[in-house]
Design an enzyme around this catalytic site. Structure first.
Site, mmCIF file in Angstrom:
data_model
loop_
_atom_site.group_PDB
_atom_site.id
_atom_site.type_symbol
_atom_site.label_atom_id
_atom_site.label_comp_id
_atom_site.label_asym_id
_atom_site.label_seq_id
_atom_site.Cartn_x
_atom_site.Cartn_y
_atom_site.Cartn_z
ATOM 1 N N GLU A 1 72.062 124.010 22.806
ATOM 2 C CA GLU A 1 72.283 125.397 22.380
ATOM 3 C C GLU A 1 73.130 126.197 23.369
ATOM 4 O O GLU A 1 73.668 127.257 23.032
ATOM 5 C CB GLU A 1 70.924 126.102 22.184
ATOM 6 C CG GLU A 1 70.875 126.969 20.963
ATOM 7 C CD GLU A 1 69.539 127.705 20.785
ATOM 8 O OE1 GLU A 1 68.495 127.030 20.758
ATOM 9 O OE2 GLU A 1 69.572 128.940 20.674
ATOM 10 N N SER B 1 99.166 102.987 34.158
ATOM 11 C CA SER B 1 99.785 104.139 33.495
ATOM 12 C C SER B 1 101.283 103.929 33.249
ATOM 13 O O SER B 1 101.882 104.641 32.444
ATOM 14 C CB SER B 1 99.597 105.402 34.339
ATOM 15 O OG SER B 1 98.231 105.673 34.522
ATOM 16 N N HIS C 1 96.435 122.133 42.888
ATOM 17 C CA HIS C 1 95.221 122.607 43.554
ATOM 18 C C HIS C 1 95.560 122.675 45.042
ATOM 19 O O HIS C 1 96.266 121.811 45.557
ATOM 20 C CB HIS C 1 94.066 121.628 43.272
ATOM 21 C CG HIS C 1 92.762 121.976 43.940
ATOM 22 N ND1 HIS C 1 92.298 123.266 44.085
ATOM 23 C CD2 HIS C 1 91.812 121.174 44.509
ATOM 24 C CE1 HIS C 1 91.114 123.247 44.701
ATOM 25 N NE2 HIS C 1 90.819 121.994 44.969
ATOM 26 N N THR D 1 91.605 113.490 46.680
ATOM 27 C CA THR D 1 91.166 112.647 47.793
ATOM 28 C C THR D 1 92.177 111.540 48.113
ATOM 29 O O THR D 1 92.107 110.943 49.181
ATOM 30 C CB THR D 1 89.808 112.007 47.472
ATOM 31 O OG1 THR D 1 89.866 111.450 46.153
ATOM 32 C CG2 THR D 1 88.694 113.045 47.533
ATOM 33 N N TYR E 1 99.746 109.921 36.659
ATOM 34 C CA TYR E 1 99.836 110.119 35.210
ATOM 35 C C TYR E 1 98.430 110.145 34.617
ATOM 36 O O TYR E 1 98.104 109.435 33.674
ATOM 37 C CB TYR E 1 100.687 108.997 34.588
ATOM 38 C CG TYR E 1 101.254 109.329 33.229
ATOM 39 C CD1 TYR E 1 102.290 110.237 33.089
ATOM 40 C CD2 TYR E 1 100.747 108.721 32.073
ATOM 41 C CE1 TYR E 1 102.815 110.541 31.842
ATOM 42 C CE2 TYR E 1 101.258 109.020 30.819
ATOM 43 C CZ TYR E 1 102.296 109.930 30.714
ATOM 44 O OH TYR E 1 102.828 110.232 29.479
ATOM 45 N N GLN F 1 95.583 112.127 47.836
ATOM 46 C CA GLN F 1 96.899 112.741 48.053
ATOM 47 C C GLN F 1 97.467 112.529 49.450
ATOM 48 O O GLN F 1 98.660 112.282 49.621
ATOM 49 C CB GLN F 1 96.835 114.242 47.723
ATOM 50 C CG GLN F 1 96.730 114.489 46.231
ATOM 51 C CD GLN F 1 96.765 115.958 45.855
ATOM 52 O OE1 GLN F 1 97.027 116.815 46.696
ATOM 53 N NE2 GLN F 1 96.505 116.251 44.595
ATOM 54 N N SER G 1 94.935 113.035 34.014
ATOM 55 C CA SER G 1 94.619 114.199 33.199
ATOM 56 C C SER G 1 95.744 115.226 33.225
ATOM 57 O O SER G 1 96.304 115.604 32.195
ATOM 58 C CB SER G 1 93.307 114.809 33.719
ATOM 59 O OG SER G 1 93.008 116.018 33.050
ATOM 60 N N SER H 1 100.306 100.112 38.583
ATOM 61 C CA SER H 1 99.553 101.098 37.797
ATOM 62 C C SER H 1 99.575 100.811 36.304
ATOM 63 O O SER H 1 100.620 100.540 35.723
ATOM 64 C CB SER H 1 100.125 102.498 38.059
ATOM 65 O OG SER H 1 99.617 103.408 37.113
ATOM 66 N N GLU I 1 83.277 125.887 40.829
ATOM 67 C CA GLU I 1 82.709 124.632 40.324
ATOM 68 C C GLU I 1 81.348 124.336 40.938
ATOM 69 O O GLU I 1 80.491 123.736 40.300
ATOM 70 C CB GLU I 1 83.695 123.462 40.478
ATOM 71 C CG GLU I 1 84.020 123.055 41.892
ATOM 72 C CD GLU I 1 85.343 122.295 42.002
ATOM 73 O OE1 GLU I 1 86.169 122.371 41.084
ATOM 74 O OE2 GLU I 1 85.555 121.629 43.043
HETATM 75 P P1 NAD Z 1 93.253 112.153 37.571
HETATM 76 O O1 NAD Z 1 92.131 111.571 38.330
HETATM 77 O O2 NAD Z 1 93.096 112.406 36.127
HETATM 78 O O3 NAD Z 1 94.552 111.258 37.639
HETATM 79 C C1 NAD Z 1 95.147 110.818 38.790
HETATM 80 C C2 NAD Z 1 96.214 109.793 38.453
HETATM 81 O O4 NAD Z 1 96.815 109.472 39.695
HETATM 82 C C3 NAD Z 1 95.681 108.486 37.892
HETATM 83 O O5 NAD Z 1 95.668 108.468 36.501
HETATM 84 C C4 NAD Z 1 96.680 107.503 38.453
HETATM 85 O O6 NAD Z 1 97.857 107.524 37.650
HETATM 86 C C5 NAD Z 1 97.036 108.087 39.787
HETATM 87 N N1 NAD Z 1 96.240 107.602 40.938
HETATM 88 C C6 NAD Z 1 94.900 107.504 41.026
HETATM 89 N N2 NAD Z 1 94.523 107.048 42.247
HETATM 90 C C7 NAD Z 1 95.666 106.871 42.924
HETATM 91 C C8 NAD Z 1 95.968 106.409 44.229
HETATM 92 N N3 NAD Z 1 94.994 106.058 45.114
HETATM 93 N N4 NAD Z 1 97.257 106.342 44.577
HETATM 94 C C9 NAD Z 1 98.228 106.689 43.719
HETATM 95 N N5 NAD Z 1 98.021 107.133 42.477
HETATM 96 C C10 NAD Z 1 96.761 107.210 42.085
HETATM 97 O O7 NAD Z 1 93.687 113.480 38.384
HETATM 98 P P2 NAD Z 1 93.735 114.965 37.805
HETATM 99 O O8 NAD Z 1 92.368 115.389 37.415
HETATM 100 O O9 NAD Z 1 94.866 115.077 36.857
HETATM 101 O O10 NAD Z 1 94.062 115.770 39.151
HETATM 102 C C11 NAD Z 1 95.369 115.858 39.665
HETATM 103 C C12 NAD Z 1 95.502 117.200 40.378
HETATM 104 O O11 NAD Z 1 95.365 118.258 39.435
HETATM 105 C C13 NAD Z 1 94.442 117.447 41.455
HETATM 106 O O12 NAD Z 1 95.055 118.141 42.518
HETATM 107 C C14 NAD Z 1 93.448 118.340 40.754
HETATM 108 O O13 NAD Z 1 92.701 119.159 41.624
HETATM 109 C C15 NAD Z 1 94.371 119.168 39.899
HETATM 110 N N6 NAD Z 1 93.752 119.810 38.732
HETATM 111 C C16 NAD Z 1 93.067 119.055 37.838
HETATM 112 C C17 NAD Z 1 92.532 119.634 36.707
HETATM 113 C C18 NAD Z 1 91.846 118.802 35.664
HETATM 114 O O14 NAD Z 1 91.533 119.337 34.613
HETATM 115 N N7 NAD Z 1 91.598 117.534 35.831
HETATM 116 C C19 NAD Z 1 92.683 121.012 36.498
HETATM 117 C C20 NAD Z 1 93.419 121.770 37.425
HETATM 118 C C21 NAD Z 1 93.952 121.138 38.543
HETATM 119 MG MG MG Z 2 88.704 124.530 38.810
#
Ligand code: NAD
Ligand code: MG
Length: 349
Positions: free
Chosen positions: A232, A54, A109, A85, A26, A87, A28, A52, A196
Site C-alpha cells: 500500500e 555490453s 554523480h 566504486t 553501458y 571509476q 543503467s 564486456s 538515499e
Molecule cells: P551500472 O552499474 O548500471 O553500469 C555500469 C556499467 O559500467 C556496466 O554495465 C558495465 O558496462 C560497466 N562496468 C561495470 N564494472 C566495470 C568495471 N569494473 N570497469 C569498467 N566498466 C565497468 O551503473 P549506473 O547505475 O548507470 O551508474 C553510473 C553512474 O551514474 C554512477 O556515477 C552513478 O552514481 C550515476 N547515477 C546513476 C543513477 C541510476 O539510476 N542508476 C542515477 C543517477 C546517477
Molecule cells: Mg540519488
C-alpha cells in the site's frame, strides 16, 4: 531563495557541434545517455572493456564501440558511467592518460571528484550532469518526447567552454526538457548520499521492515502485514508524487490523517532527528565515504553479509508469493543480485 531552472532555450546545442562524446560504460545510465545523445545528433562513441558483454548490445543499437582508451583519445567530452566504486581504477588506467588537452570530463554523480578519488589534470574541464531518475527512465521518457530533470555543475572551467558544453550535454539527453538545476559537486554528493540513506533506501526499508515485524510478532497474518506495510506504500507515495503531503492527506480518511499527525512524530521523533544529523555529519566529514571505499578495497565481505541477511527476510518471501499472483504488477524476482521478470519479460532496473 528560488533556484534558477534551465530549459531547452538556455542550453545551446552548438557548444558540442563537431565534437565527439565518449560514454564510458553501458549500464543503467550509460545506454540512456549514449542513445539519447545519438538521437540528438551528437557524435557518440561508447567505451567498453574488451570482454564486456555490453559491446554487442551497444553495437546492435547502432552505436560505435571502442576500447575505453581509444574512445577517450577520440573524444572532446568523456562521460564516466561505470559504477562509482570502479571509476578510480578505470580513470587512472585508461581515461586520465588519454584525455585530449581541453577535453570536458563529465560525471553523473560527484562522489569521486568530491572525495578526491579522481584528480583530473589542470587543463581538463570537469562537469556534472546528474539525472534525478533511473537510467531506464532517462531513456524511455526521452523516447516519449519528455525528459528526466537533472542537476548540473561545473567543477573546473579550464577552457571557458565547460559551462556551455555541460548544458548542451544536459539538453541532448533530454534533461532541459524537464528542467535542470545548477549545483556543486559537494552539494550533489552530500545530498544524494543523505537522501538515499535517510529516506529513499535506508529509512524506507527500515521503516517497512520494522512495521511488518511488529504486526507479525503480535500474531497478525504475514500476508496481511505485507499488504499493509509494503504494497500500500506505493499508493500513498503516488499521491505524494502528484500533490505533496497535502494531497495524500486530502485523499485518505480523516482517521488516517489524525493518526498521521499524532503517531507519525512518535515513530520518527527527535531522537531520529539527532541520528539523521549524525548521518549527515558522517557524510560531510568523509567518514561514510572512507568506510565504503575501504569496504570495497577489502573484498566487500560486510556488504555481502548484510545483503544475504536481508535477502531472505520474511517480508521478501511473503511478498514474492503474493506478487507472483499479481501479473499486472510485472513482478520481478531478485536472487543473488540478479533481477528477473517473473513473467519472463526483460527485467526492470
Ligand atoms: P551500472 O552499474 O548500471 O553500469 C555500469 C556499467 O559500467 C556496466 O554495465 C558495465 O558496462 C560497466 N562496468 C561495470 N564494472 C566495470 C568495471 N569494473 N570497469 C569498467 N566498466 C565497468 O551503473 P549506473 O547505475 O548507470 O551508474 C553510473 C553512474 O551514474 C554512477 O556515477 C552513478 O552514481 C550515476 N547515477 C546513476 C543513477 C541510476 O539510476 N542508476 C542515477 C543517477 C546517477
Ligand atoms: Mg540519488
Amino acid at each position: 531563495m528560488t533556484a534558477r531552472m534551465y530549459y531547452d532555450n538556455d542550453a545551446d546545442p552548438r557548444a558540442l557541434a563537431g565534437q565527439t562524446v565518449a560514454i564510458i560504460g553501458y549500464g543503467s545510465q550509460g545506454h540512456a545517455h549514449a542513445l539519447n545523445l545519438h538521437e540528438s545528433g551528437v557524435n557518440v562513441v561508447v567505451g567498453l572493456a574488451a570482454g564486456s558483454k555490453s559491446r554487442a548490445i551497444a553495437a546492435e543499437a547502432g552505436l560505435r564501440v571502442m576500447d575505453v582508451a581509444d574512445a577517450v583519445k577520440a573524444a572532446d567530452a568523456v562521460m564516466i558511467l561505470v559504477p562509482d566504486t570502479a571509476q578510480k581504477a578505470v580513470y587512472d588506467a585508461e581515461v586520465g592518460p588519454n584525455l585530449k588537452p581541453g577535453a570536458l570530463l563529465l560525471f553523473a554523480h560527484g562522489f569521486n571528484i568530491h572525495f578526491g578519488r579522481i584528480d583530473p589534470a589542470p587543463g581538463i574541464d570537469v562537469g556534472m550532469v546528474a539525472p534525478k531518475g533511473p537510467g531506464h527512465l532517462v531513456r524511455t521518457v526521452f523516447q516519449a518526447g519528455g525528459g528526466v530533470p537533472a542537476l548540473f555543475a561545473v567543477h573546473r572551467d579550464a577552457t571557458g567552454t565547460a559551462r556551455a558544453r555541460t548544458l548542451a550535454y544536459a539538453r541532448a539527453i533530454g534533461g532541459t526538457r524537464a528542467g535542470v538545476l545548477e549545483t556543486t559537486f559537494k552539494e550533489e554528493t552530500e545530498t544524494d548520499l543523505f537522501g538515499e540513506q535517510s529516506v529513499l533506501c535506508g529509512g524506507t526499508s527500515a521503516l517497512v521492515k520494522m512495521a511488518f515485524e511488529t504486526l507479525v510478532e503480535a500474531g497478525y497474518q504475514p500476508e496481511l502485514a505485507y499488504f499493509e506495510t509494503m504494497h500500500e506504500l506505493k499508493l500513498i507515495v503516488d499521491l505524494m508524487y502528484r500533490g505533496g503531503l497535502n494531497f495524500m492527506r486530502f485523499s485518505v480518511s480523516d482517521t488516517a490523517e489524525w493518526g498521521d499527525y499524532v503517531s507519525g512524530p512518535r515513530i520518527i521523533n527527535e531522537s531520529t532527528r539527532g541520528i539523521m544529523r549524525q548521518v549527515l555529519h558522517e557524510i560531510q566529514d568523509g567518514t561514510f565515504a572512507n568506510a565504503w571505499i575501504e569496504e570495497n578495497e577489502t573484498g566487500r565481505h560486510e556488504f555481502e553479509r548484510l545483503r544475504a541477511q536481508d535477502r531472505d527476510h520474511q517480508i521478501e518471501q511473503v511478498g514474492a508469493d503474493l506478487r507472483a499472483q499479481m501479473a499486472f504488477l510485472n513482478p520481478v524476482v531478485v536472487t543473488a543480485g540478479q533481477a528477473q521478470a517473473a513473467a519472463g519479460k526483460p527485467g526492470a532496473h
